[in-house]
Design a protein around this motif. Structure first.
Motif, mmCIF file in Angstrom:
data_model
loop_
_atom_site.group_PDB
_atom_site.id
_atom_site.type_symbol
_atom_site.label_atom_id
_atom_site.label_comp_id
_atom_site.label_asym_id
_atom_site.label_seq_id
_atom_site.Cartn_x
_atom_site.Cartn_y
_atom_site.Cartn_z
ATOM 1 N N TYR A 1 0.822 -1.213 0.000
ATOM 2 C CA TYR A 1 0.000 0.000 0.000
ATOM 3 C C TYR A 1 0.857 1.265 0.000
ATOM 4 C CZ TYR A 1 -4.094 2.870 1.097
ATOM 5 O OH TYR A 1 -5.104 3.796 1.044
ATOM 6 N N GLU A 2 1.808 1.311 0.917
ATOM 7 C CA GLU A 2 2.634 2.525 1.010
ATOM 8 C C GLU A 2 3.521 2.688 -0.215
ATOM 9 O OE1 GLU A 2 4.578 3.295 4.703
ATOM 10 O OE2 GLU A 2 2.882 2.561 5.876
ATOM 11 N N GLY A 3 4.054 1.584 -0.710
ATOM 12 C CA GLY A 3 4.918 1.629 -1.896
ATOM 13 C C GLY A 3 4.156 2.138 -3.112
ATOM 14 N N PHE A 4 2.885 1.741 -3.194
ATOM 15 C CA PHE A 4 2.032 2.149 -4.302
ATOM 16 C C PHE A 4 1.872 3.671 -4.323
ATOM 17 C CE2 PHE A 4 -2.393 3.269 -5.436
ATOM 18 C CZ PHE A 4 -2.458 2.814 -6.748
ATOM 19 N N TRP A 5 1.498 4.243 -3.160
ATOM 20 C CA TRP A 5 1.275 5.693 -3.103
ATOM 21 C C TRP A 5 2.590 6.461 -3.193
ATOM 22 C CZ3 TRP A 5 -3.116 7.506 -4.411
ATOM 23 C CH2 TRP A 5 -4.315 6.842 -4.080
ATOM 24 N N ALA A 6 3.648 5.893 -2.591
ATOM 25 C CA ALA A 6 4.951 6.574 -2.648
ATOM 26 C C ALA A 6 5.419 6.665 -4.094
ATOM 27 C CB ALA A 6 5.975 5.828 -1.796
ATOM 28 N N GLY A 7 5.198 5.598 -4.856
ATOM 29 C CA GLY A 7 5.601 5.586 -6.268
ATOM 30 C C GLY A 7 4.895 6.687 -7.040
ATOM 31 N N PHE B 1 10.609 12.988 0.370
ATOM 32 C CA PHE B 1 10.153 12.368 1.632
ATOM 33 C C PHE B 1 10.843 11.029 1.816
ATOM 34 C CE2 PHE B 1 7.301 11.166 -1.804
ATOM 35 C CZ PHE B 1 7.164 9.791 -1.659
ATOM 36 N N THR B 2 10.999 10.629 3.058
ATOM 37 C CA THR B 2 11.522 9.281 3.330
ATOM 38 C C THR B 2 10.451 8.438 4.023
ATOM 39 O OG1 THR B 2 12.435 9.935 5.465
ATOM 40 C CG2 THR B 2 13.904 10.117 3.543
ATOM 41 N N LYS B 3 9.508 9.111 4.711
ATOM 42 C CA LYS B 3 8.402 8.392 5.353
ATOM 43 C C LYS B 3 7.180 8.484 4.443
ATOM 44 C CE LYS B 3 8.773 10.768 9.217
ATOM 45 N NZ LYS B 3 8.486 11.398 10.464
ATOM 46 N N ASN C 1 -0.790 8.639 15.130
ATOM 47 C CA ASN C 1 -1.803 9.419 15.851
ATOM 48 C C ASN C 1 -3.160 9.309 15.137
ATOM 49 O OD1 ASN C 1 -2.907 11.205 17.723
ATOM 50 N ND2 ASN C 1 -2.275 13.019 16.555
ATOM 51 N N ALA C 2 -3.491 8.089 14.689
ATOM 52 C CA ALA C 2 -4.734 7.867 13.942
ATOM 53 C C ALA C 2 -5.932 8.353 14.755
ATOM 54 C CB ALA C 2 -4.875 6.384 13.631
ATOM 55 N N PRO C 3 -6.988 8.895 14.114
ATOM 56 C CA PRO C 3 -7.161 9.042 12.668
ATOM 57 C C PRO C 3 -6.585 10.343 12.090
ATOM 58 C CG PRO C 3 -9.164 9.725 13.771
ATOM 59 C CD PRO C 3 -8.193 9.358 14.856
ATOM 60 N N PHE C 4 -5.594 10.928 12.795
ATOM 61 C CA PHE C 4 -4.928 12.118 12.232
ATOM 62 C C PHE C 4 -3.717 11.627 11.447
ATOM 63 C CE2 PHE C 4 -7.329 13.308 15.963
ATOM 64 C CZ PHE C 4 -8.070 14.376 15.489
ATOM 65 N N TYR C 5 -3.989 11.184 10.239
ATOM 66 C CA TYR C 5 -2.941 10.553 9.436
ATOM 67 C C TYR C 5 -2.051 11.602 8.775
ATOM 68 C CZ TYR C 5 -6.040 6.583 10.009
ATOM 69 O OH TYR C 5 -6.826 5.607 10.552
ATOM 70 N N LYS C 6 -0.800 11.195 8.558
ATOM 71 C CA LYS C 6 0.122 12.073 7.827
ATOM 72 C C LYS C 6 0.725 11.299 6.667
ATOM 73 C CE LYS C 6 1.591 14.867 11.748
ATOM 74 N NZ LYS C 6 2.709 15.050 12.699
ATOM 75 N N TRP C 7 0.856 11.987 5.554
ATOM 76 C CA TRP C 7 1.439 11.370 4.347
ATOM 77 C C TRP C 7 2.679 12.150 3.917
ATOM 78 C CZ3 TRP C 7 0.023 6.968 1.741
ATOM 79 C CH2 TRP C 7 -1.196 6.390 2.095
ATOM 80 N N PHE C 8 3.713 11.432 3.588
ATOM 81 C CA PHE C 8 4.959 11.999 3.004
ATOM 82 C C PHE C 8 5.506 13.111 3.910
ATOM 83 C CE2 PHE C 8 1.648 11.511 -0.471
ATOM 84 C CZ PHE C 8 1.978 10.210 -0.822
#
Ligand code: 6R9
Length: 655
Positions: A43-49, A61-63, A69-76
């Motif tokens: 899942y993460e690899g898909f969105w990171a790509g 980004f590396t993360k 801290n769900a449901p306060f999600y953070k991306w990239f």
């Protein structure tokens, strides 16, 4: 429920033409399944790509996804970028002279602006905003008509890291006031007026009225774009003409590099309480999905001329006017006016004149255009069209068939896109080179979007059984919080009953045996009138704020063109009005609601009673009111009603 069942009996399937499929960005079921599998496996690899492919990063980004801290999600989250850089600067090397926006004014005058010109306009205005004191993190209210300036204003905010909050020009001073104060905005960008249907209408007085309501000390400056050049009241301390604000400013502006999670905007939408929610979106995740859905759902090609008819005051205008098309480098049309001026052929003429390839509008617009002239499209050359889309509400199969046959001439796939202000971009939608289309179904979830239908306890329901539509995993363009109210965000969208981890969309849905989704409409007290979300509580609060009104209940009722109509049951403080009296009060109350919220919220029908039907515990029997509104036989138990005679009263519509 019966209408959805009949819709689900729809057996026609329209497969994409081989020629469309062959050139599509996602080709056939195999192409779609391969992407879905990729997302499921990693899942993460898909969105990171996708984020690496489609966005330009100042600091990579590396993360990928932070769920700590769900449901306060953070991306990239450790990446840095700028949204405006990704919409403008990115294209300067490859296509500076490509037209970014074709603007057609209400009177038909056409203005075209290239990517290079738009870039300079945004930079100049961004510098102007900075000179007025705007800076990263400040909230800026934008109250502008459809115009190149609206896009410039939004992009300029993004460029300096200010958080915009666009308020639709049809909202009243009161609604504007509510949003200004909730967001503690420091700056407002507006226009003196706007043109619609051959008439000039004032806009700035609503800003003046809102600021006069008090509690707006946060607002330091009001920038005014001159559009109609009529008389304009002026506060010399506070108001600045747009043309003065940009005077002498440099036409380049180093973007403010922000964290991927930096809020890009807050957009208010109706919920099930009286107070609209400020839906807060991020920078990178939001833009990623906007660009990627241009590519997947709209099968974007460089030669396309894209037209999304939504106003920038709604989420559809944010994602598919201001950000998606510019992010992918498209040429798009923006329109100032209304579809019926100078006549009901306006949309078709514009498609013909500008050689539109991709046309995206709302079912309510389609239904009203059918009514105004089902054969009108035949008088125009619509051969440039290759793809059609709809958004905002379920589309009935009859309207779908007309759109497909008469507008698309059976050549163009119709993408029925289900999504929300909160989702940032498309979620469940056909891909035009993939899915066989069933009129009325939004078909399947996009790769990487884990949509499902569950029961009250959060368990998956069998195919063919209805339930709550949820998204099981966070996705990059999701809402981050409700501005200033994180608790409400958590409670509203991640309820404990469902385990606290699924995003609850607020729609009921069904999934048929082929795995196609059918949206049944809202499960909360939210109406969908002409594709606009309105809270019943919001309209009720507006009504009871009127000195004549003691109590009010608002429900929806099916409407041929608008999808849903607003029916208000009202108890006055004085006696139940009759005859001319009742008519006058109805007119007054409708205007009152237009003033409190905006003309879109005006009740279509008002009915007066000595009382409202309530349960023993004092709850308004809304189901009963909905049945009465539809004119249905009352089959419910009404033995608890104190005064059964009110049922007769509430059947009476004041015309
Ligand atoms: C983008 C937008 C969201 C609500 C949503 C649903 C309804 C939107 C739909 C649809 C059936 C579609 N909705 N698209 N229902 N089919 N293709 O409209 O956002 O204004 O937040 O409204 O609209 O009920 O929950 P928003």
């Amino acid at each position: 429920m019966s209408s959805i069942e009949s819709v689900m009996n729809e057996t026609r399937v329209f497969e994409p033409a081989e020629s469309f499929k062959a050139q599509a960005n996602v080709k056939g079921m195999d192409g779609y399944r391969a992407l879905c599998e990729q997302a499921e496996k990693d899942y993460e690899g898909f969105w990171a790509g996708l984020a690496r492919e489609l966005l330009v990063w100042k600091k990579p980004f590396t993360k990928v996804l932070d769920e700590s801290n769900a449901p306060f999600y953070k991306w990239f989250d450790d990446g840095e970028m700028n949204v405006s850089y990704n919409c403008l600067d990115k294209h300067l090397a490859t296509q500076p002279n490509k037209i970014a926006i074709i603007f057609e004014a209400d009177d038909g005058k056409v203005t075209k602006i290239t990517y290079k010109d738009l870039y300079h306009r945004v930079c100049t205005f961004a510098n102007g905003l900075k000179a007025l004191g705007a800076k990263k993190g400040d909230r800026v209210i934008i109250y502008l008509p459809m115009s190149i300036e609206a896009v410039v204003a939004m992009q300029a905010c993004a460029r300096i890291g200010a958080i915009h909050s666009v308020v639709f020009g049809g909202f009243s001073a009161k609604s504007l006031h509510e949003r200004i104060t909730d967001a503690s905005a420091s700056l407002i960008i507006t226009a003196d007026g706007q043109f619609r249907g051959g008439k000039a209408m004032q806009l700035k007085p609503a800003v003046d009225d809102a600021l006069a309501m008090g509690g707006c000390e946060c607002v330091k400056k009001v920038v005014v774009y001159q559009r109609t050049a009529g008389e304009t009241a002026w506060d010399a301390q506070r108001d600045v003409w747009w043309h003065d604000a940009v005077q002498g400013q440099a036409d380049t502006c180093e973007p403010e590099w922000v964290n991927a999670e930096h809020p890009l905007f807050v957009l208010y939408t109706s919920g099930s309480t009286g107070k609209p929610k400020g839906v807060q979106h991020s920078s990178a995740g939001f833009l990623l999905h906007a660009i990627n859905t241009m590519r997947w759902t709209f099968d974007y090609k460089d030669s396309d001329i894209f037209w999304c008819t939504a106003d920038v005051g709604w989420i559809t205008g944010h994602t598919y006017v201001t950000y998606g098309p510019l992010g992918i480098g498209a040429t798009q049309l923006m329109f100032e006016g209304v579809p019926t001026y100078p006549d009901a052929g306006r949309f078709w003429k514009m498609i013909q004149d500008h050689k539109i390839t991709t046309f995206y509008t709302a079912p309510t617009a389609i239904r009203s255009l059918i009514k105004l002239g089902a054969d009108l499209p035949k008088q125009y050359d619509l051969s440039s069209l290759r793809l059609l889309g709809t958004v905002g509400e379920p589309i009935n199969p009859e309207a779908w068939m007309w759109y497909y046959n008469t507008v698309g001439q059976t050549r163009c796939p119709v993408v029925d896109t289900w999504w929300q202000t909160e989702t940032g971009g498309h979620m469940i939608t056909p891909l035009p080179g993939v899915h066989g289309l069933k009129p009325g179904s939004c078909t399947m979830a996009l790769p990487g979007i884990m949509a499902a239908i569950v029961d009250e306890a959060g368990h998956d329901v069998e195919k063919g059984k209805g339930g709550f539509l949820v998204i099981k995993r966070p996705w990059p363009s999701m809402i981050r919080t409700i501005y200033g109210d994180p608790e409400r965000y958590k409670k509203n969208y991640f309820p404990e009953d469902l385990g606290g981890k699924y995003y609850l969309a607020g729609d009921g849905a069904n999934c048929d045996l082929d795995g196609y989704f059918w949206i049944m409409g809202r499960i909360d007290d939210v109406l969908n009138v002409s594709g606009h979300r309105l809270g019943t509580m919001e309209i009720e609060s507006a009504l009871v704020a009127n000195p004549l009104v003691a109590e009010a209940a608002v429900v929806g009722k099916p409407h041929d063109i608008k999808g849903e109509a607003v029916v208000a049951y009202v108890v006055l403080k004085g006696a139940r009005p009759e005859g001319e009296d009742a008519k006058k009060i109805v007119a007054d109350l409708r205007n009152w609601v237009a003033k409190e919220i905006g003309p879109i919220a005006k009740p279509d029908e008002i009915r007066f009673g000595d009382n409202l039907p309530k349960t023993r515990s004092g709850k308004i029997m809304r189901r009963l009111l909905r049945a009465l509104a539809k004119g249905e036989e009352i089959t419910q138990d009404v033995s608890t009603l104190e005064n059964p005679a009110i049922l007769e009263q509430l059947k009476e519509v004041v015309k």
